[in-house]
Scaffold this active site. Structure first.
Site, short mmCIF file in Angstrom:
data_model
loop_
_atom_site.label_atom_id
_atom_site.label_comp_id
_atom_site.label_asym_id
_atom_site.label_seq_id
_atom_site.Cartn_x
_atom_site.Cartn_y
_atom_site.Cartn_z
N HIS A 1 -9.45 1.23 4.62
CA HIS A 1 -8.19 1.43 5.36
C HIS A 1 -8.45 2.37 6.53
CE1 HIS A 1 -4.11 2.63 6.31
NE2 HIS A 1 -3.73 1.52 5.70
N GLU B 1 -6.88 4.77 7.65
CA GLU B 1 -6.65 6.20 7.37
C GLU B 1 -7.86 6.80 6.67
OE1 GLU B 1 -2.87 5.66 5.43
OE2 GLU B 1 -2.01 5.05 7.34
N LYS C 1 0.17 4.30 -0.31
CA LYS C 1 -0.45 5.50 0.28
C LYS C 1 -0.18 6.72 -0.62
CE LYS C 1 0.29 3.47 4.78
NZ LYS C 1 0.10 3.64 6.21
N ASN D 1 0.88 -1.17 0.00
CA ASN D 1 0.00 0.00 0.00
C ASN D 1 0.91 1.21 0.00
OD1 ASN D 1 -1.78 2.06 0.51
ND2 ASN D 1 -2.16 1.48 2.65
N GLY E 1 2.37 2.24 10.69
CA GLY E 1 3.32 3.35 10.54
C GLY E 1 3.97 3.79 11.84
N SER F 1 3.38 -2.14 10.39
CA SER F 1 4.84 -2.13 10.60
C SER F 1 5.49 -3.48 10.31
CB SER F 1 5.18 -1.65 12.02
OG SER F 1 4.72 -0.33 12.21
N GLU G 1 -5.54 -4.91 10.46
CA GLU G 1 -4.48 -3.92 10.70
C GLU G 1 -4.77 -3.18 12.00
OE1 GLU G 1 -2.45 -2.72 6.82
OE2 GLU G 1 -4.23 -1.50 6.97
C1 PEP Z 1 -0.81 0.13 6.01
O1 PEP Z 1 -0.97 1.34 5.94
O2 PEP Z 1 -1.61 -0.62 5.48
C2 PEP Z 1 0.35 -0.36 6.77
C3 PEP Z 1 0.34 -1.59 7.18
O3 PEP Z 1 1.37 0.54 6.98
P1 PEP Z 1 2.80 0.24 7.66
O4 PEP Z 1 3.29 -1.06 7.08
O5 PEP Z 1 3.65 1.39 7.26
O6 PEP Z 1 2.57 0.14 9.11
#
Ligand code: PEP
Length: 251
Positions: free
Chosen positions: A96, A98, A11, A9, A174, A214, A168
């Site tokens: 997601h 976000e 973003k 992803n 992040g 992460s 998630e």
């Molecule tokens: C995501 O935004 O789907 C995600 C898992 O981000 P990160 O791997 O940076 O934590």
């Protein structure tokens, strides 16, 4: 049997030129490789058509990071599922955290998006997950259950079978703070149980449930080894081809 999948992803990162270069690098790394999972990159809308030109769809899937909750019309700035599909993309990330947090996405809008994704032959990568407070106060099972029930459990078993889920935990996205492999397994097994209760064991066994938050080459193997974790949705580490491939190769 369900598939193992590693999906990036991106973003709101990379210019078109940088994005095409990154897609080429991932595509190149996959040439001659025999990954033990499907590999997908989900990229900004502006990049989709150009990235589609430079990747081998047999090796690397392409998706958007969102789509509109309407078919077409006077929705300035929105991008419809049919527009996404017309670029050659075959996946779309929906729900997601976000999008939920900053753009007010609700289960009601997500239901519309899922329906439009299906109408346009896009496979939803549907995200669920709790915030830190809900993890800490022990309500995270109910939170995740409601997210799935409210947005997905109206679907027929056939349609539900086309969904990829991504668990998630928002506190791990992040932040550099990953759920432990045991924490991931516990909630993934719970989610699979919910699916089994609603649609039966076969549908549950065939649903891919990805972990996101992460994930890095250094922790992916331990997480992916868990029986109910079928891969990852990768944010930051997907912006660097060697790191992304390190996660792909964790299988
Ligand atoms: C995501 O935004 O789907 C995600 C898992 O981000 P990160 O791997 O940076 O934590």
């Amino acid at each position: 049997m369900r598939k193992n999948i590693v999906a990036g992803n991106w973003k709101m990162n990379t210019t078109l030129q940088e994005g095409v270069a990154l897609a080429k690098e991932v595509n190149e790394a996959l040439k001659g490789a025999e990954p033990k999972c499907d590999v997908v990159i989900c990229v900004p809308f502006t990049h989709l058509a150009s990235v589609n030109e430079v990747i081998d769809p047999a090796k690397l899937g392409l998706g958007a990071e969102n789509c509109a909750d309407h078919k077409s019309g006077a929705y300035t700035g929105e991008v419809s599922a049919s527009m996404v599909s017309s670029t050659g993309a075959t996946y779309v990330i929906l729900g997601h955290s976000e999008r939920r947090q900053y753009y007010g996405e609700t289960s009601a809008t997500l239901k519309e998006k899922v329906a439009l994704a299906f109408e346009n032959n896009l496979t939803p990568i549907f995200c669920i997950g709790e915030v830190l407070e809900e993890r800490e106060n022990g309500t995270y099972h109910e939170v995740v259950k409601a997210q799935i029930e409210d947005a997905l459990f109206h679907l027929s078993a056939d349609d539900f079978s086309k969904i990829i889920l991504a668990y998630e935990p928002v506190w791990a996205i992040g932040t550099g703070k990953t759920a432990t492999a045991d924490q991931a397994e516990e909630i993934h097994a719970y989610i699979r149980g919910l699916i089994a209760d609603k649609y039966g064991k076969e549908v549950a066994e065939n649903t891919s449930i990805l972990y996101g938050g992460s994930c890095k080459p250094s922790n992916a193997k331990e997480i992916f080894e868990k029986p109910d974790v079928d891969g990852g949705l990768i944010g930051g580490a997907a912006l660097d081809a060697p790191s992304f491939m390190g996660i792909v190769n964790a299988f």
